[in-house]
Design a protein around this motif. Structure first.
Motif, PDB file in Angstrom:
ATOM      1  N   SER A  87       0.851  -1.205   0.000  1.00  0.00           N
ATOM      2  CA  SER A  87       0.000   0.000   0.000  1.00  0.00           C
ATOM      3  C   SER A  87       0.881   1.247   0.000  1.00  0.00           C
ATOM      4  N   PHE A  88       1.637   1.460   1.072  1.00  0.00           N
ATOM      5  CA  PHE A  88       2.530   2.618   1.136  1.00  0.00           C
ATOM      6  C   PHE A  88       3.862   2.322   0.444  1.00  0.00           C
ATOM      7  N   ASP A  89       4.253   1.056   0.382  1.00  0.00           N
ATOM      8  CA  ASP A  89       5.516   0.657  -0.225  1.00  0.00           C
ATOM      9  C   ASP A  89       5.292  -0.565  -1.102  1.00  0.00           C
ATOM     10  N   PRO A  90       6.092  -0.699  -2.173  1.00  0.00           N
ATOM     11  CA  PRO A  90       6.037  -1.953  -2.931  1.00  0.00           C
ATOM     12  C   PRO A  90       6.616  -3.080  -2.093  1.00  0.00           C
ATOM     13  N   ILE A  91       6.337  -4.319  -2.482  1.00  0.00           N
ATOM     14  CA  ILE A  91       6.931  -5.458  -1.790  1.00  0.00           C
ATOM     15  C   ILE A  91       8.442  -5.368  -1.928  1.00  0.00           C
ATOM     16  N   SER A  92       9.134  -5.445  -0.793  1.00  0.00           N
ATOM     17  CA  SER A  92      10.580  -5.276  -0.799  1.00  0.00           C
ATOM     18  C   SER A  92      11.270  -6.498  -1.374  1.00  0.00           C
ATOM     19  N   GLY A  93      12.397  -6.238  -2.024  1.00  0.00           N
ATOM     20  CA  GLY A  93      13.159  -7.341  -2.603  1.00  0.00           C
ATOM     21  C   GLY A  93      14.145  -7.962  -1.650  1.00  0.00           C
ATOM     22  N   GLY A  94      14.243  -7.462  -0.411  1.00  0.00           N
ATOM     23  CA  GLY A  94      15.156  -8.050   0.554  1.00  0.00           C
ATOM     24  C   GLY A  94      16.565  -7.507   0.389  1.00  0.00           C
ATOM     25  N   SER A 179       3.443  14.756   7.176  1.00  0.00           N
ATOM     26  CA  SER A 179       3.068  13.343   7.241  1.00  0.00           C
ATOM     27  C   SER A 179       2.864  12.763   5.849  1.00  0.00           C
ATOM     28  N   PHE A 180       3.566  11.662   5.589  1.00  0.00           N
ATOM     29  CA  PHE A 180       3.309  10.854   4.403  1.00  0.00           C
ATOM     30  C   PHE A 180       2.227   9.861   4.792  1.00  0.00           C
ATOM     31  N   ASP A 181       1.030  10.031   4.231  1.00  0.00           N
ATOM     32  CA  ASP A 181      -0.087   9.182   4.649  1.00  0.00           C
ATOM     33  C   ASP A 181      -1.008   8.893   3.469  1.00  0.00           C
ATOM     34  N   SER A 182      -2.236   8.488   3.745  1.00  0.00           N
ATOM     35  CA  SER A 182      -3.144   8.082   2.668  1.00  0.00           C
ATOM     36  C   SER A 182      -3.333   9.179   1.623  1.00  0.00           C
ATOM     37  N   ARG A 183      -3.312  10.447   2.052  1.00  0.00           N
ATOM     38  CA  ARG A 183      -3.481  11.551   1.102  1.00  0.00           C
ATOM     39  C   ARG A 183      -2.378  11.574   0.058  1.00  0.00           C
ATOM     40  N   SER A 184      -1.172  11.130   0.459  1.00  0.00           N
ATOM     41  CA  SER A 184      -0.012  11.209  -0.427  1.00  0.00           C
ATOM     42  C   SER A 184      -0.113  10.241  -1.600  1.00  0.00           C
ATOM     43  N   LEU A 185      -1.015   9.264  -1.517  1.00  0.00           N
ATOM     44  CA  LEU A 185      -1.101   8.222  -2.536  1.00  0.00           C
ATOM     45  C   LEU A 185      -2.420   8.237  -3.288  1.00  0.00           C
ATOM     46  N   GLY A 187      -4.689   8.578  -6.204  1.00  0.00           N
ATOM     47  CA  GLY A 187      -4.377   8.418  -7.615  1.00  0.00           C
ATOM     48  C   GLY A 187      -3.395   7.303  -7.893  1.00  0.00           C
ATOM     49  N   ALA A 188      -2.686   6.823  -6.870  1.00  0.00           N
ATOM     50  CA  ALA A 188      -1.771   5.693  -7.043  1.00  0.00           C
ATOM     51  C   ALA A 188      -2.544   4.387  -6.898  1.00  0.00           C
ATOM     52  N   PRO A 189      -1.998   3.272  -7.372  1.00  0.00           N
ATOM     53  CA  PRO A 189      -2.672   1.982  -7.179  1.00  0.00           C
ATOM     54  C   PRO A 189      -2.959   1.739  -5.696  1.00  0.00           C
ATOM     55  N   GLY A 190      -4.185   1.425  -5.362  1.00  0.00           N
ATOM     56  CA  GLY A 190      -4.565   1.222  -3.966  1.00  0.00           C
ATOM     57  C   GLY A 190      -5.039   2.485  -3.287  1.00  0.00           C
ATOM     58  N   GLY A 191      -4.715   3.650  -3.850  1.00  0.00           N
ATOM     59  CA  GLY A 191      -5.218   4.919  -3.333  1.00  0.00           C
ATOM     60  C   GLY A 191      -4.835   5.245  -1.908  1.00  0.00           C
ATOM     61  N   GLY A 192      -3.734   4.665  -1.405  1.00  0.00           N
ATOM     62  CA  GLY A 192      -3.301   4.974  -0.048  1.00  0.00           C
ATOM     63  C   GLY A 192      -4.088   4.271   1.036  1.00  0.00           C
ATOM     64  N   LEU A 193      -4.963   3.354   0.653  1.00  0.00           N
ATOM     65  CA  LEU A 193      -5.770   2.615   1.628  1.00  0.00           C
ATOM     66  C   LEU A 193      -4.987   1.412   2.148  1.00  0.00           C
ATOM     67  N   VAL A 194      -5.083   1.169   3.444  1.00  0.00           N
ATOM     68  CA  VAL A 194      -4.340   0.094   4.110  1.00  0.00           C
ATOM     69  C   VAL A 194      -5.288  -1.046   4.441  1.00  0.00           C
ATOM     70  N   SER A 195      -4.916  -2.273   4.090  1.00  0.00           N
ATOM     71  CA  SER A 195      -5.739  -3.433   4.433  1.00  0.00           C
ATOM     72  C   SER A 195      -5.712  -3.670   5.936  1.00  0.00           C
ATOM     73  N   THR A 196      -6.845  -4.040   6.490  1.00  0.00           N
ATOM     74  CA  THR A 196      -6.906  -4.281   7.939  1.00  0.00           C
ATOM     75  C   THR A 196      -5.977  -5.416   8.358  1.00  0.00           C
TER      76      THR A 196
END
Length: 224
Positions: A87-94, A179-185, A187-196
């Motif tokens: 949501s806020f970050d892509p899946i990390s590659g490690g 604050s970098f939060d839901s507003r910052s995203l 228009g991006a995929p997922g729209g800054g929404l966090v899954s519960t």
């Protein structure tokens, strides 16, 4: 031979002590303690290092907070810690950098690039909008009283209206201008929404520094 200085290994002789056995016991005890602490932190309560000023004035950069994993469903007004991957970050590659960051996060001495702390402003089924004629955030058409917002900050300098799907959360920092939060995203995929299911727990107590130690109360005014 009579008068021999050689040590005797016959009946009744004491066995030689092996210092390695003592170290092995200590290492085993430490390993068990780490495993138990990991289980406790994964299921009951964790500790999180606050890496930024985005939740001022409630939380200061460098604070350590206890995070309860037993609070059930997150509610509007709660301060939560969540995994931002997907949501806020892509899946990390490690990699080595991520491993060091994970160790620092586990020890409570550094933040994480993928873990965030924010306040829930909208849950599934809510419509969150900015702003009312009086400049307040609105949830389902009702203006919010937000005494926790950083002094001199507006509730939001960004106009938006979002319908929160079931199983998702709209989150924002209390220091709205920093604050970098839901507003910052928007228009991006997922729209800054966090899954519960990405919520790690609710921040319940400041434990460090001692001068700021105290409970983090739930903001019940935002509940239905």
């Amino acid at each position: 031979m009579p008068g021999s200085d050689r040590p005797r290994h016959g009946a009744g002789a004491r066995p030689e002590r092996r210092p390695f056995r003592g170290w092995r016991f200590v290492l085993s005890a430490l390993l068990i303690a780490v495993v138990l602490a990991s289980v406790l932190r994964a299921t009951v309560v964790d500790i999180y290092f606050i890496p930024s000023a985005s939740m001022q004035p409630l939380l200061e950069e460098g604070d350590r907070v206890l995070v309860s994993r037993l609070d059930g469903e997150p509610e509007r007004g709660d301060v939560v810690v969540f995994d931002g991957r997907g949501s806020f970050d892509p899946i990390s590659g490690g990699g080595p950098g991520e491993l060091l960051g994970t160790v620092g996060h586990w020890l409570g001495v550094s933040g994480s690039d993928t873990v965030y702390v924010k306040r829930i402003l909208g849950v599934g089924g809510d419509t969150v909008a900015c702003c009312s004629p009086d400049g307040q955030l609105e949830v389902n058409g009702n203006p919010l009283d937000e005494p926790y917002v950083f002094p001199s900050d507006a509730p939001s300098d960004q106009q938006f209206e979002v319908e929160v799907p079931q199983g998702k959360l709209w989150v924002m920092g209390d220091h709205r201008s920093d604050s970098f939060d839901s507003r910052s995203l928007l228009g991006a995929p997922g729209g800054g929404l966090v899954s519960t299911d990405r919520v790690l727990g609710r921040a319940v107590q400041i434990v460090w520094p001692p001068s700021r130690s105290g409970p983090i109360e739930r903001f019940t005014d935002h509940r239905p």
